[in-house]
Design an enzyme around this catalytic site. Structure first.
Site, PDB file in Angstrom:
ATOM      1  N   LYS A   1       3.329  11.598  -3.207  1.00 33.55           N
ATOM      2  CA  LYS A   1       2.369  10.874  -4.040  1.00 33.55           C
ATOM      3  C   LYS A   1       1.407  11.851  -4.726  1.00 33.55           C
ATOM      4  CE  LYS A   1      -1.221   7.301  -3.481  1.00 33.55           C
ATOM      5  NZ  LYS A   1      -1.805   6.386  -2.491  1.00 33.55           N
TER       6      LYS A   1
ATOM      7  N   GLU B   1      -7.103   0.909  -4.434  1.00 27.65           N
ATOM      8  CA  GLU B   1      -7.073   0.793  -2.967  1.00 27.65           C
ATOM      9  C   GLU B   1      -8.407   0.326  -2.375  1.00 27.65           C
ATOM     10  OE1 GLU B   1      -5.496   4.621  -1.933  1.00 27.65           O
ATOM     11  OE2 GLU B   1      -3.544   4.098  -2.752  1.00 27.65           O
TER      12      GLU B   1
ATOM     13  N   ASP C   1     -12.909   5.546   1.301  1.00 24.60           N
ATOM     14  CA  ASP C   1     -11.476   5.461   1.555  1.00 24.60           C
ATOM     15  C   ASP C   1     -10.853   6.857   1.544  1.00 24.60           C
ATOM     16  OD1 ASP C   1      -8.769   4.994   1.585  1.00 24.60           O
ATOM     17  OD2 ASP C   1      -8.731   3.665  -0.156  1.00 24.60           O
TER      18      ASP C   1
ATOM     19  N   ASP D   1       0.881  -1.168   0.000  1.00 27.43           N
ATOM     20  CA  ASP D   1       0.000   0.000   0.000  1.00 27.43           C
ATOM     21  C   ASP D   1       0.914   1.212   0.000  1.00 27.43           C
ATOM     22  OD1 ASP D   1      -1.659   2.110   0.505  1.00 27.43           O
ATOM     23  OD2 ASP D   1      -2.379   1.388   2.455  1.00 27.43           O
TER      24      ASP D   1
END
Ligand SMILES: [Zn+2]
Lengths: 626, 215
Positions: free
Chosen positions: A72, A182, A208, A8
């Site tokens: 990211k 994800e 999420d 992850d």
């Protein structure tokens, strides 16, 4: 086949998991911590390599250099995105200057080159360092070489962001078996776990909210089959957005203009903000203390905040979740009542206001029995097991989050693959020439929902030459889109009017060529020679930092358990430890750590007895309740 | 009942011959996953022996799921490259078939095009009517809503006509093999349906055709 790992790769934290004895297991450090901060530090005196995770933060405190965090957010994005963040938010890094003509080239950060100068570092390289650290952890834990990995990406990542993630894996020496969304990975781990208990069939929404991205997916689970009905999200919305308003306030109070704060000041302020935010999950009011570099001095600062104030500051950010939630439900053709449950994933769903939002939007109490930080990595490891030859009854049927198309006359997008189409898939559209004797045709491939190409993400431009010279409208070119299971696109164009076929194949790219990736591969890791002594010192500092943080927390929660003399002893030990980790003497750091340990013993013991007492009390209440 | 013409298809592993028109999954000789014939009909991929307009949506969905379970490349991680490529082809073709057939509008479009009927051009009367509708929507929000409602009503009406035109063909052998008056009528209806859907979407009234923006 060697064992595959699940990773992850998060905005703030990353994790690695592997399936052992049929169960997904997150791999942890010696403190039991599974999360590795997605932070990379390049010191001015470091000739090669970088420090990753908790060590990166310790490195930044110890010496000059550049600390990259939350990179990211810039994966596969243009410079304008990074510039916007610099102009309107936390300045945690500096951009590498780019020639004006190349302004839309991908983001590069300025980092020390170890020889007194600076060099550019891409978000891909930063991500590769994090992935390499996770790979190292897995190899140390498993005692074997690891090369195959499934890496998760936000469901709403576009083609360029996915390509960048794949390249980062390659750069870290990993064979990327699959990129998995994800929320899908989370659903797999959650669903298989529930299935083992004989439950968990039905239609669920996965909500999420991570550090930097938000996804919501609607999925059906049925006996090992996970089918995504629709997905929506925002790749620039996350819990990190909660921290900046707090950090701004802290900087302002210390007399530092937030818009002109230096990177290390910003990092310090954000760290204090994050501690306050986390503490407010359980408390109604906190006073968090910390230090902030102002001029030449380290100034003690305090952030005093109530939960109500925090919620007022972050409400506009939380409300941005509503749009994607509505879109996902509409695209799935469902209403909240059709769902069997709402699963919360991502560390930021611990924030009470976020839970309240999910409860209100979906009109039900969300399920909180998935581990919000670890469930994504666990799901990735299950998929990795399957792809390295495991015979688990598991199948993911995912969709493409964004429509894919070609720009046509007038700048309008002609969509070949609509969003939420199951992947892998393909589509063909035939275009004709618009002028007599036209020998070439230009194509512009875009991704997004907007009608005009200029408002969508540009993936690739290419020209098909060698078209036979015919009248307008007579030459026909078939453009085929092929979308693979990773959500990556390949475009082929073929001229068909005369039976002769000319074709071009395009791999959309985000600005890095294959040669550049190879070059970086050669440069980054092969020459990394870490100084053992330096690494040991850094590790020791990290340990002290942890104990300091734990001491802070204990005093904050249970300060009343110690008397004035004990408190003074703890404060002396804390000050000594802070002094020791500012230096470079490893044995001094160890001595300070031991002293701190001794001083906090009484507090630790009394806290423990208090917890046990509370637990027993709860038990008694449970026992007497019918 | 007539079956679709057979399409020769060879196994990539052992070379054994198969009939691609039946969308076979595994080789009868060696058991390897087979490639997909480029001309196979989406109906065959979704388990329907021949093309038809009326289909049971939930049966179609079940057929898609069932076949996905069998051909998905993740099932073949331990198999040869050739087999994994075939599985990838299979699942892509299956997903494409699902997209082409899951909505009545798209299903009709596929049947009309397969029969070789050219897509209809819109008549001047229709274009005038459409122009008037668009003009009437230029007033206030209430005007716009009235036009959206009217366009939606006309869309539903034409969809019902399409159903009446194509429905009976399902029971006739080879009805979708060659052009016919009924298919030409369907092509004209499809062109009008598309302009109505486009109008409703432009006015913010939602998408009447899932694949409105595709093709
Ligand atoms: Zn065979």
């Amino acid at each position: 086949m060697a064992r595959g790992i699940g990773i992850d790769l998060g905005t703030t934290y990353s994790l690695v998991a592997v399936v052992r004895d049929g169960k997904p297991e997150v791999l942890r450090d010696e403190h039991g911590e599974g999360r590795v901060p997605s932070a990379v530090f390049f010191g001015e005196d470091m000739a090669a390599g970088a420090l990753v995770g908790f060590e990166a933060f310790a490195g930044e405190r110890a010496k000059p250099g550049a600390l990259l965090t939350s990179t990211k957010r810039f994966m596969g994005r243009g410079r304008s995105v990074a510039q916007a963040v610099l102009d309107h938010g936390a300045r945690t890094f500096r951009l590498w200057p780019a020639p004006a003509v190349d302004a839309e080239r991908l983001v590069q950060f300025a980092v020390p080159d170890g020889e007194g100068g600076e060099r550019p570092c891409t978000p891909v390289e930063a991500a590769a360092y994090v992935l390499k650290a996770l790979k190292d952890r897995a190899e140390a834990e498993l005692g074997e070489e690891v090369s195959d990995a499934v890496i998760t990406v936000p469901a709403y990542f576009d083609d360029a962001q996915r390509q960048a993630t794949r390249d980062a894996g390659r750069l870290a020496g990993l064979r990327v078996l699959r990129l998995v969304a994800e929320p899908t990975a989370a659903a797999v781990a959650y669903g298989l776990d529930k299935e083992a208990e004989g439950r968990g069939q039905g239609t669920y929404a996965v909500f999420d909210l991570g550090g930097g991205t938000f996804d919501v997916s609607v999925l059906e689970f049925d006996r090992g089959l996970f089918r995504v009905r629709a997905t929506a999200g925002d790749t620039a919305l996350g819990g990190d957005d909660f921290d900046w308003p707090l950090a701004e306030r802290l900087l302002g109070a210390a007399g530092v203009d937030p818009a002109a704060a230096l990177p290390h000041q910003t990092h310090q302020a954000l760290a204090i903000a994050r501690r306050a935010k986390e503490a407010l999950t359980d408390l109604d009011h906190v006073d968090v203390e910390g230090v902030l570099a102002v001029g030449d001095e380290e100034r003690a600062v305090q952030l005093s905040l109530s939960r109500a104030e925090l919620e007022r500051l972050i409400l506009p950010v939380v409300n941005r979740c509503a749009g994607p939630c509505e879109r996902a439900l509409v695209d799935a053709g469902l209403t909240p009542n059709d769902l069997d449950g709402v699963i919360l994933v991502g560390g930021s769903t611990r924030v009470p206001l976020v839970r309240a939002f999910a409860r209100e939007f979906f009109g039900r109490e969300p399920l909180c029995d998935a581990h919000p930080d670890e469930v994504v990595a666990a799901g990735a490891s299950l998929q990795a097991e399957l792809l390295t030859g495991g015979d688990r009854d598991l199948l993911l049927l995912d969709v493409t989050p964004l429509s894919l198309g070609v720009e046509t006359m007038g700048g309008v997008v002609d969509k070949l693959i609509a969003r939420n189409s199951p992947t892998p898939c393909s589509a063909t559209h035939t275009f004709t020439t618009y002028a007599d004797h036209q020998s070439a045709m230009d194509f512009h491939v875009v991704q997004g929902e907007r009608e005009k190409a200029e408002h969508c993400k540009s993936l690739a431009r290419f020209t098909l030459r060698g078209i036979p010279l015919l009248g307008a409208g007579l030459a026909r070119v078939a453009v085929t889109f092929q979308l693979d299971a990773d959500g990556l696109l390949t475009v082929t164009a073929k001229e068909q009017a005369t039976g002769t076929t000319t074709s071009v194949e395009v791999k959309p790219s985000y600005g890095l060529t294959d040669a550049e990736v190879e070059g970086m591969l050669m440069a980054s890791f092969d020459h990394a020679q870490d100084d053992i002594e330096e690494r040991l010192l850094i590790e020791k500092r990290v340990e002290v930092e942890r104990v300091l943080a734990a001491t802070d927390k204990a005093l904050l929660e249970d300060g009343g358990l110690v008397d004035a003399a004990e408190r003074a002893a703890i404060e002396r030990a804390v000050a000594a430890a802070r002094g020791a980790i500012a230096g470079t003497d490893r044995s001094a750091v160890q001595a300070a750590l031991d002293a701190l340990d001794a001083a906090t013993q009484p507090l630790a013991h009394r806290r423990m007895s208090k917890r046990i007492g509370e637990a027993l009390e709860h038990k008694r209440i449970d026992e007497v309740t019918p | 009942m007539s079956r679709p013409a057979s399409l020769p298809l060879a196994c990539r592993v052992c070379g054994a011959d198969h009939d691609g028109s039946t969308a076979p999954i595994a080789c009868v000789a060696c058991g390897a996953v087979l490639p997909v014939h480029p001309q196979v009909s989406p109906f065959a991929l979704l388990g329907l022996a021949r093309p038809r307009f009326h289909v049971d949506d939930s049966a179609l969905d079940r057929a898609w799921l069932e076949r996905s379970r069998r051909v998905h490349p993740d099932r073949f991680a331990r198999k040869s490259d050739a087999e994994r490529r075939c599985a990838a082809e299979q699942v892509a073709a299956l997903n494409d078939a699902k997209r082409a057939l899951s909505v009545p509008y798209d299903r009709a479009l596929w049947l009309v095009q397969r029969a070789g009927v050219p897509l209809a051009t819109l008549g001047p009367a229709w274009l005038t009517e459409l122009m008037e509708l668009r003009e009437r929507a230029e007033g206030d929000d209430a005007d716009k809503q009235r036009v959206i409602d009217e366009a939606r009503a006309r869309f539903a009406e034409r969809l019902a006509t399409l159903d009446a035109v194509l429905g009976p063909l399902d029971d006739i052998d080879d009805a979708y093999a060659t052009p016919s008056a009924a298919l030409r009528r369907a092509a004209a209806l499809l062109a009008e349906l598309k302009t109505l859907a486009r109008l409703v979407d432009d006015l913010g009234g939602g998408k009447l055709i899932a694949t409105l923006d595709e093709r």
